[in-house]
Motif scaffolding. Structure first.
Motif, PDB file in Angstrom:
ATOM      1  N   ARG A  19      99.065  39.574  39.631  1.00  0.00           N
ATOM      2  CA  ARG A  19      98.527  38.452  40.406  1.00  0.00           C
ATOM      3  C   ARG A  19      97.157  38.021  39.883  1.00  0.00           C
ATOM      4  NH1 ARG A  19     101.336  41.631  44.047  1.00  0.00           N
ATOM      5  NH2 ARG A  19     102.960  40.549  45.228  1.00  0.00           N
ATOM      6  N   THR A  20      97.020  38.039  38.560  1.00  0.00           N
ATOM      7  CA  THR A  20      95.798  37.598  37.912  1.00  0.00           C
ATOM      8  C   THR A  20      96.124  36.532  36.871  1.00  0.00           C
ATOM      9  OG1 THR A  20      95.952  39.342  36.231  1.00  0.00           O
ATOM     10  CG2 THR A  20      94.675  39.842  38.219  1.00  0.00           C
ATOM     11  N   ASP A  75      90.558  36.806  38.382  1.00  0.00           N
ATOM     12  CA  ASP A  75      91.273  37.393  39.508  1.00  0.00           C
ATOM     13  C   ASP A  75      90.955  36.543  40.735  1.00  0.00           C
ATOM     14  OD1 ASP A  75      91.935  38.984  41.824  1.00  0.00           O
ATOM     15  OD2 ASP A  75      91.966  40.754  40.538  1.00  0.00           O
ATOM     16  N   PRO A  76      91.960  35.999  41.416  1.00  0.00           N
ATOM     17  CA  PRO A  76      91.673  35.125  42.566  1.00  0.00           C
ATOM     18  C   PRO A  76      90.962  35.832  43.707  1.00  0.00           C
ATOM     19  CG  PRO A  76      94.013  35.669  42.483  1.00  0.00           C
ATOM     20  CD  PRO A  76      93.416  36.181  41.205  1.00  0.00           C
ATOM     21  N   LYS A  77      91.020  37.165  43.722  1.00  0.00           N
ATOM     22  CA  LYS A  77      90.399  37.912  44.812  1.00  0.00           C
ATOM     23  C   LYS A  77      88.995  38.400  44.473  1.00  0.00           C
ATOM     24  CE  LYS A  77      93.657  40.963  44.738  1.00  0.00           C
ATOM     25  NZ  LYS A  77      94.397  40.352  43.607  1.00  0.00           N
ATOM     26  N   LEU A  78      88.624  38.354  43.198  1.00  0.00           N
ATOM     27  CA  LEU A  78      87.352  38.928  42.764  1.00  0.00           C
ATOM     28  C   LEU A  78      86.583  37.927  41.909  1.00  0.00           C
ATOM     29  CD1 LEU A  78      88.657  42.439  41.616  1.00  0.00           C
ATOM     30  CD2 LEU A  78      87.583  41.884  43.812  1.00  0.00           C
ATOM     31  N   SER A  79      85.286  37.854  42.133  1.00  0.00           N
ATOM     32  CA  SER A  79      84.440  36.948  41.354  1.00  0.00           C
ATOM     33  C   SER A  79      83.510  37.748  40.449  1.00  0.00           C
ATOM     34  CB  SER A  79      83.595  36.068  42.280  1.00  0.00           C
ATOM     35  OG  SER A  79      82.613  35.384  41.535  1.00  0.00           O
ATOM     36  N   ASP A 109      82.022  42.376  44.228  1.00  0.00           N
ATOM     37  CA  ASP A 109      83.370  42.245  43.687  1.00  0.00           C
ATOM     38  C   ASP A 109      83.535  43.054  42.418  1.00  0.00           C
ATOM     39  OD1 ASP A 109      83.965  40.624  45.774  1.00  0.00           O
ATOM     40  OD2 ASP A 109      84.328  38.809  44.599  1.00  0.00           O
ATOM     41  N   ARG A 122      84.138  46.431  43.547  1.00  0.00           N
ATOM     42  CA  ARG A 122      85.541  46.543  43.999  1.00  0.00           C
ATOM     43  C   ARG A 122      86.487  46.683  42.804  1.00  0.00           C
ATOM     44  NH1 ARG A 122      86.984  41.547  47.404  1.00  0.00           N
ATOM     45  NH2 ARG A 122      89.051  42.533  47.331  1.00  0.00           N
ATOM     46  N   ASN A 165      89.139  49.750  42.427  1.00  0.00           N
ATOM     47  CA  ASN A 165      90.587  49.500  42.435  1.00  0.00           C
ATOM     48  C   ASN A 165      91.093  49.262  41.018  1.00  0.00           C
ATOM     49  OD1 ASN A 165      91.063  49.221  45.524  1.00  0.00           O
ATOM     50  ND2 ASN A 165      89.332  47.870  45.123  1.00  0.00           N
ATOM     51  N   GLN A 208      94.597  48.068  39.736  1.00  0.00           N
ATOM     52  CA  GLN A 208      95.035  46.691  39.946  1.00  0.00           C
ATOM     53  C   GLN A 208      94.658  45.773  38.791  1.00  0.00           C
ATOM     54  OE1 GLN A 208      93.651  45.351  43.811  1.00  0.00           O
ATOM     55  NE2 GLN A 208      94.336  47.242  44.817  1.00  0.00           N
ATOM     56  N   ASN A 209      93.943  46.311  37.815  1.00  0.00           N
ATOM     57  CA  ASN A 209      93.550  45.507  36.663  1.00  0.00           C
ATOM     58  C   ASN A 209      94.715  45.387  35.681  1.00  0.00           C
ATOM     59  OD1 ASN A 209      92.298  45.314  33.747  1.00  0.00           O
ATOM     60  ND2 ASN A 209      90.731  44.582  35.146  1.00  0.00           N
TER      61      ASN A 209
END
Length: 518
Positions: free
Chosen positions: A108-109, A118-122, A128, A131, A135, A138-139
């Motif tokens: 999902r990146t 990543d849409p969830k991390l800046s 972020d 984070r 995690n 998830q990379n």
């Protein structure tokens, strides 16, 4: 300190995979010269090639084609023949990138040959980045770098791990790697440097927000600091040049010839342009005598099979260019140059071509003289036009950079840039069109009403209220509806290599893959 500490240097994802990372090779040279056990891991190249090998299923025609030909396309990008046909070249690049993008979507990146998001991390928010370290699984590059780093650590554990973070596209990947290292080697020293770190550390009031993850952040050249951490020796100011690429497999990069990236200077010899980071960060200019430059380049190209030299200087010094005219290099070269009277001299420019110059990157910026004057560019449009045509007649390609939306520009000035480009299109081979971003901590930023461009404590740019109402939306419309409309300009824009841009442009020139106007 007794024996020097061992160090592992890491180049994190994502950076364009066309050439080896010069900064890492510079660090290796200094560290090994001082007796340090040094290893180097290009996690960006390894990660992208790993995504290209990922098991994928296709649900559309494009992806099926890209998957079926991915091995062939990768090898073709390493073959000069591909670059003789621009259409085949672009299709190969786009298909390779399609596979990478599909592999990134599993996490999902958004991943490409030149970027990772990543849409969830800046990457401009320190929380972020933390984070991303917490995690790590998830990379999208985790399956590759985790396996490779385990292999490194099983062979021998480094005492220090250094990461060079130069681009925003590398920040999330770097912190994922840091999180993995902290989990598996919790007691090791982690040091981060590179261009992006240097910019962060120039933010007023900046204090390391990554305590517990990163032991030290280094601003500017990192050779002396790393050498001290490894040996306890104070080196003082290290030379500008001196590179060691022996720890990198240069044949793995996606270019038809191994590329030698090389800087002869640090900083900028002009350093007067408005909004320039070199000016804001007060980077000191340092240069190397031309005789030392050519001596090292002759040694490198003779012994290490490099087929193209990429000069990384902000602007190649005129005295070096003069020296190259008299002392030609054995392989082609390209780089950035300021537009000076030297480039209007037919004899001088022919000498550059005979020295091996195949392309110059030129910051033309605007076709309106008042805009250039407001930016303190130090050149005039008459000289610029003459330089473009002089280079064209000599057979040197031009990669022209234009900048729209600066505070001194309005739509009428942008129209002048369009007219200038059309008048000189026959002497322009490639175009890079950019929209101005206001550096948040530039000396001029206080002159404008601003709002956050990206929400984050590490953001380097701010949105501003344009004094002439020439805002970003209007600039975008102008570029799409006016500037890119003429067939002559569309043809030039179409020359630009996708994703690799100026890094692959010289190969299209060398292999005569662009339409010659000479």
């Amino acid at each position: 300190m007794n024996a020097p500490r061992a160090i592992l240097l890491i180049h994190p994802p994502v950076a364009k995979p066309g050439e080896p990372p010069a900064g890492m090779a510079k660090l290796v040279h200094t560290l090994q010269t001082n007796g340090v056990d040094c290893r180097l891991y290009d996690a960006s190249l390894d990660g992208l090639l790993g995504l290209l090998d990922a098991p994928l299923t296709a649900e559309d025609t494009w992806t099926r084609r890209a998957l079926a030909h991915r091995r062939t396309n990768i090898e073709s990008l390493r073959n000069p023949t591909l670059y003789t046909n621009p259409d085949r070249y672009k299709r190969a690049v786009m298909d390779v990138n399609r596979v990478i993008a599909m592999a990134g979507q599993r996490f999902r990146t958004t991943v490409s040959l030149a970027n990772y998001a990543d849409p969830k991390l800046s990457p401009v928010r320190s929380r972020d980045l933390i984070r991303a370290a917490e995690n790590v699984e998830q990379n999208p590059f985790y399956p590759v770098f985790s396996q490779r780093l385990r292999e490194y650590f099983e062979t021998s554990e480094p005492d220090i791990i250094g990461l060079s973070i130069n681009f925003m596209s590398q920040a999330l990947g770097a912190f994922a790697i840091i999180g993995f290292i902290r989990k598996h080697l919790p007691g090791k020293i982690i040091v981060c440097g590179g261009g992006l770190i240097t910019s962060w550390m120039s933010i007023p009031g900046f204090d390391n927000p990554f305590h517990g993850l990163v032991d030290e952040l280094v601003s500017g050249p990192g050779e002396a600091r790393l050498a001290y951490l490894c040996t306890g020796k104070i080196l003082g100011e290290t030379p500008v040049t001196g590179y060691d690429f022996s720890l990198l497999e240069t044949e793995r990069y996606l270019s038809p010839r191994p590329v030698l990236p090389y800087a002869t200077t640090r900083g900028c010899w002009w350093k007067k342009c408005s909004f320039c980071p070199e000016k804001a960060e007060d980077s000191r200019y340092r240069s190397t005598i031309p005789e030392s430059v050519t001596a090292e380049l002759l040694q490198k190209t003779a012994g290490e099979n490099f087929g193209l030299i990429h000069f990384l200087d902000n602007a190649l010094p005129p005295r070096l260019l003069s020296h190259l005219c008299a002392h030609p290099l054995p392989v082609p070269w390209y780089g950035f140059a300021r537009i000076t009277h030297h480039l209007t001299d037919e004899s001088f420019v022919r000498g550059l071509r005979q020295s091996g110059c195949v392309m110059l990157k030129l910051g033309v910026e605007s076709g309106d003289q008042s805009v250039l004057d407001a930016m303190h560019k130090g050149n005039n449009l008459e000289m610029t036009a003459k330089a473009l045509h002089t280079l064209n007649r000599a057979g040197i390609a031009t990669y022209v950079y234009l900048l729209f939306g600066t505070p001194s520009e309005d739509e009428a000035a942008a129209e002048k840039t369009l007219i200038f480009t059309l008048e000189n299109a026959a002497a322009i081979d490639f175009l890079n069109l950019a929209i101005f971003n206001l550096p948040a901590y530039s000396l001029e930023a206080d002159d404008y009403e601003t709002v956050a461009f990206y929400e984050g404590d590490l953001s380097l740019y701010r949105e501003f209220v344009h004094p002439k109402g020439w805002n970003r939306d209007r600039v975008r419309r102008f570029l799409s509806q006016r500037f890119k409309k003429p067939a002559t300009i569309r043809k030039i824009i179409n020359n630009d290599p996708p994703f690799f841009t100026s890094n692959h442009a010289p190969f299209l020139v060398i292999q005569k893959g662009i339409t010659s106007r000479r």
